[in-house]
Design a protein around this motif. Structure first.
Motif, PDB file in Angstrom:
ATOM      1  N   ARG A  13       0.940  -1.692   0.494  1.00  0.00           N
ATOM      2  CA  ARG A  13      -0.074   0.205   0.112  1.00  0.00           C
ATOM      3  C   ARG A  13       0.531   0.957   0.075  1.00  0.00           C
ATOM      4  N   LYS A  14       0.131   1.843  -0.427  1.00  0.00           N
ATOM      5  CA  LYS A  14       1.549   3.226  -0.257  1.00  0.00           C
ATOM      6  C   LYS A  14       1.184   3.998   0.891  1.00  0.00           C
ATOM      7  N   ASN A  15       2.436   4.499   1.166  1.00  0.00           N
ATOM      8  CA  ASN A  15       2.316   5.180   2.472  1.00  0.00           C
ATOM      9  C   ASN A  15       2.348   7.175   2.131  1.00  0.00           C
ATOM     10  N   ARG A  16       2.402   7.764   1.387  1.00  0.00           N
ATOM     11  CA  ARG A  16       2.929   9.046   1.472  1.00  0.00           C
ATOM     12  C   ARG A  16       2.649  10.068   2.400  1.00  0.00           C
ATOM     13  N   ILE A  17       3.582  10.643   3.261  1.00  0.00           N
ATOM     14  CA  ILE A  17       3.559  11.477   3.976  1.00  0.00           C
ATOM     15  C   ILE A  17       3.355  12.636   3.578  1.00  0.00           C
ATOM     16  N   GLU A  18       3.087  14.132   4.010  1.00  0.00           N
ATOM     17  CA  GLU A  18       2.706  14.612   3.111  1.00  0.00           C
ATOM     18  C   GLU A  18       3.220  15.814   3.901  1.00  0.00           C
ATOM     19  N   ASN A  19       3.858  16.806   3.122  1.00  0.00           N
ATOM     20  CA  ASN A  19       4.464  17.932   4.793  1.00  0.00           C
ATOM     21  C   ASN A  19       5.428  17.606   5.401  1.00  0.00           C
ATOM     22  N   LEU A  20       6.815  16.630   4.968  1.00  0.00           N
ATOM     23  CA  LEU A  20       8.118  16.714   5.855  1.00  0.00           C
ATOM     24  C   LEU A  20       8.631  17.704   5.966  1.00  0.00           C
ATOM     25  N   PRO A  21       9.173  17.692   6.828  1.00  0.00           N
ATOM     26  CA  PRO A  21      10.398  19.765   7.281  1.00  0.00           C
ATOM     27  C   PRO A  21      10.571  19.422   6.335  1.00  0.00           C
ATOM     28  N   TYR A  22      11.271  20.605   6.534  1.00  0.00           N
ATOM     29  CA  TYR A  22      12.392  20.946   4.841  1.00  0.00           C
ATOM     30  C   TYR A  22      13.174  21.972   5.925  1.00  0.00           C
ATOM     31  N   HIS A  54      10.699  -3.096  -8.327  1.00  0.00           N
ATOM     32  CA  HIS A  54       9.294  -2.793  -8.099  1.00  0.00           C
ATOM     33  C   HIS A  54       8.268  -2.123  -8.263  1.00  0.00           C
ATOM     34  N   GLN A  55       9.441  -1.979 -10.088  1.00  0.00           N
ATOM     35  CA  GLN A  55       8.565  -0.265 -10.192  1.00  0.00           C
ATOM     36  C   GLN A  55       8.641   0.907  -8.922  1.00  0.00           C
ATOM     37  N   ILE A  56       9.181   0.998  -7.949  1.00  0.00           N
ATOM     38  CA  ILE A  56       8.914   2.076  -7.145  1.00  0.00           C
ATOM     39  C   ILE A  56      10.092   3.171  -7.350  1.00  0.00           C
ATOM     40  N   ASP A  57       9.922   4.294  -7.209  1.00  0.00           N
ATOM     41  CA  ASP A  57      10.578   5.193  -7.712  1.00  0.00           C
ATOM     42  C   ASP A  57      10.876   5.792  -6.044  1.00  0.00           C
ATOM     43  N   PHE A  58      12.652   5.895  -6.338  1.00  0.00           N
ATOM     44  CA  PHE A  58      13.828   6.001  -5.007  1.00  0.00           C
ATOM     45  C   PHE A  58      14.469   7.469  -5.734  1.00  0.00           C
ATOM     46  N   ASP A  59      14.264   8.280  -4.531  1.00  0.00           N
ATOM     47  CA  ASP A  59      15.220   9.978  -4.695  1.00  0.00           C
ATOM     48  C   ASP A  59      16.351   9.208  -4.064  1.00  0.00           C
ATOM     49  N   ARG A  60      17.239  10.053  -4.504  1.00  0.00           N
ATOM     50  CA  ARG A  60      18.601   9.865  -3.779  1.00  0.00           C
ATOM     51  C   ARG A  60      18.753  11.635  -3.018  1.00  0.00           C
ATOM     52  N   GLN A  61      19.710  11.518  -2.321  1.00  0.00           N
ATOM     53  CA  GLN A  61      19.653  13.144  -0.949  1.00  0.00           C
ATOM     54  C   GLN A  61      19.188  13.307  -0.949  1.00  0.00           C
ATOM     55  N   LYS A  62      17.217  13.367   0.060  1.00  0.00           N
ATOM     56  CA  LYS A  62      16.527  13.504   0.055  1.00  0.00           C
ATOM     57  C   LYS A  62      16.930  14.986   1.327  1.00  0.00           C
ATOM     58  N   ILE A  63      15.813  15.447   1.602  1.00  0.00           N
ATOM     59  CA  ILE A  63      16.379  16.508   2.699  1.00  0.00           C
ATOM     60  C   ILE A  63      15.231  15.937   3.339  1.00  0.00           C
ATOM     61  N   ILE A  64      15.173  15.664   4.892  1.00  0.00           N
ATOM     62  CA  ILE A  64      14.048  15.673   5.612  1.00  0.00           C
ATOM     63  C   ILE A  64      14.870  15.824   7.518  1.00  0.00           C
ATOM     64  N   ALA A  99      15.558   9.000  15.559  1.00  0.00           N
ATOM     65  CA  ALA A  99      13.723   8.961  16.155  1.00  0.00           C
ATOM     66  C   ALA A  99      13.522  10.257  15.659  1.00  0.00           C
ATOM     67  N   GLU A 100      13.916  11.084  14.745  1.00  0.00           N
ATOM     68  CA  GLU A 100      13.278  12.396  14.313  1.00  0.00           C
ATOM     69  C   GLU A 100      12.817  11.957  13.294  1.00  0.00           C
ATOM     70  N   LEU A 101      13.749  11.229  12.306  1.00  0.00           N
ATOM     71  CA  LEU A 101      13.156  10.933  10.648  1.00  0.00           C
ATOM     72  C   LEU A 101      11.284   9.809  11.600  1.00  0.00           C
ATOM     73  N   GLU A 102      11.071   8.949  12.379  1.00  0.00           N
ATOM     74  CA  GLU A 102      10.256   8.048  12.520  1.00  0.00           C
ATOM     75  C   GLU A 102       9.401   9.312  13.149  1.00  0.00           C
ATOM     76  N   SER A 103       9.876  10.556  14.181  1.00  0.00           N
ATOM     77  CA  SER A 103       8.706  11.672  14.791  1.00  0.00           C
ATOM     78  C   SER A 103       7.660  12.004  13.727  1.00  0.00           C
ATOM     79  N   TYR A 104       8.685  11.742  12.328  1.00  0.00           N
ATOM     80  CA  TYR A 104       8.098  12.394  11.470  1.00  0.00           C
ATOM     81  C   TYR A 104       7.025  11.087  10.843  1.00  0.00           C
TER      82      TYR A 104
END
Length: 147
Positions: A13-22, A54-64, A99-104
């Motif tokens: 299932r998709k699980n897109r997280i909107e509005n991640l801090p940047y 599996h046809q999944i799109d990956f991004d490199r070096q993402k700011i979160i 822990a910070e990443l998981e808090s989002y």
């Protein structure tokens, strides 16, 4: 419930997280990090980019938040971190960062440089297992219509 793909017969299932801090101050670091061509990142990237995994799109070096993760899957809210030898001395930093990443709401999958260089098939299988465990649709979910 929207299905992204199937892995070994399991709907994911998709699980897109909107509005991640940047934090824009980190943006200036991205070009050099992407050009660095760190061997293990390049080896992993060759396995997953262009929908090869599996046809999944990956991004490199993402700011979160305050961090730049090695790889990020937007459609899952999944960060992939590759740990080199320097991480042997940064366990507390890595715990705080995770822990910070998981808090989002972001899940973090960690891979060692050693495994990428010596066990790529196992790395890919472990990533599949992680995604199935955290994003796979179980029969009970389908029957109950869970989101």
């Amino acid at each position: 419930m929207k299905i992204l793909t199937h892995i070994r017969g399991t709907p994911i299932r998709k699980n897109r997280i909107e509005n991640l801090p940047y934090h824009a101050k980190l943006k200036s670091l991205l070009p050099d990090k992407r050009k660095a061509r760190i061997l293990c990142e390049v080896l992993f990237w060759k396995q997953v980019h262009g929908g090869r995994f599996h046809q999944i799109d990956f991004d490199r070096q993402k700011i979160i938040g305050n961090y730049i993760v090695d790889f990020y899957v937007k459609s899952l809210g999944l960060a992939i971190e590759i740990d080199g030898w320097s991480h042997d001395f940064k366990q507390e930093y890595d715990k705080k960062r995770q822990a910070e990443l998981e808090s989002y709401g972001v899940k973090v999958f960690r891979i060692s440089n050693h495994d990428i260089k010596n066990n790529m098939l196992i790395v890919i299988r472990d990533l599949e297992n992680f995604i199935i465990e955290h994003y796979g649709v179980r029969e009970a979910d389908e029957l109950s219509g869970a989101e």
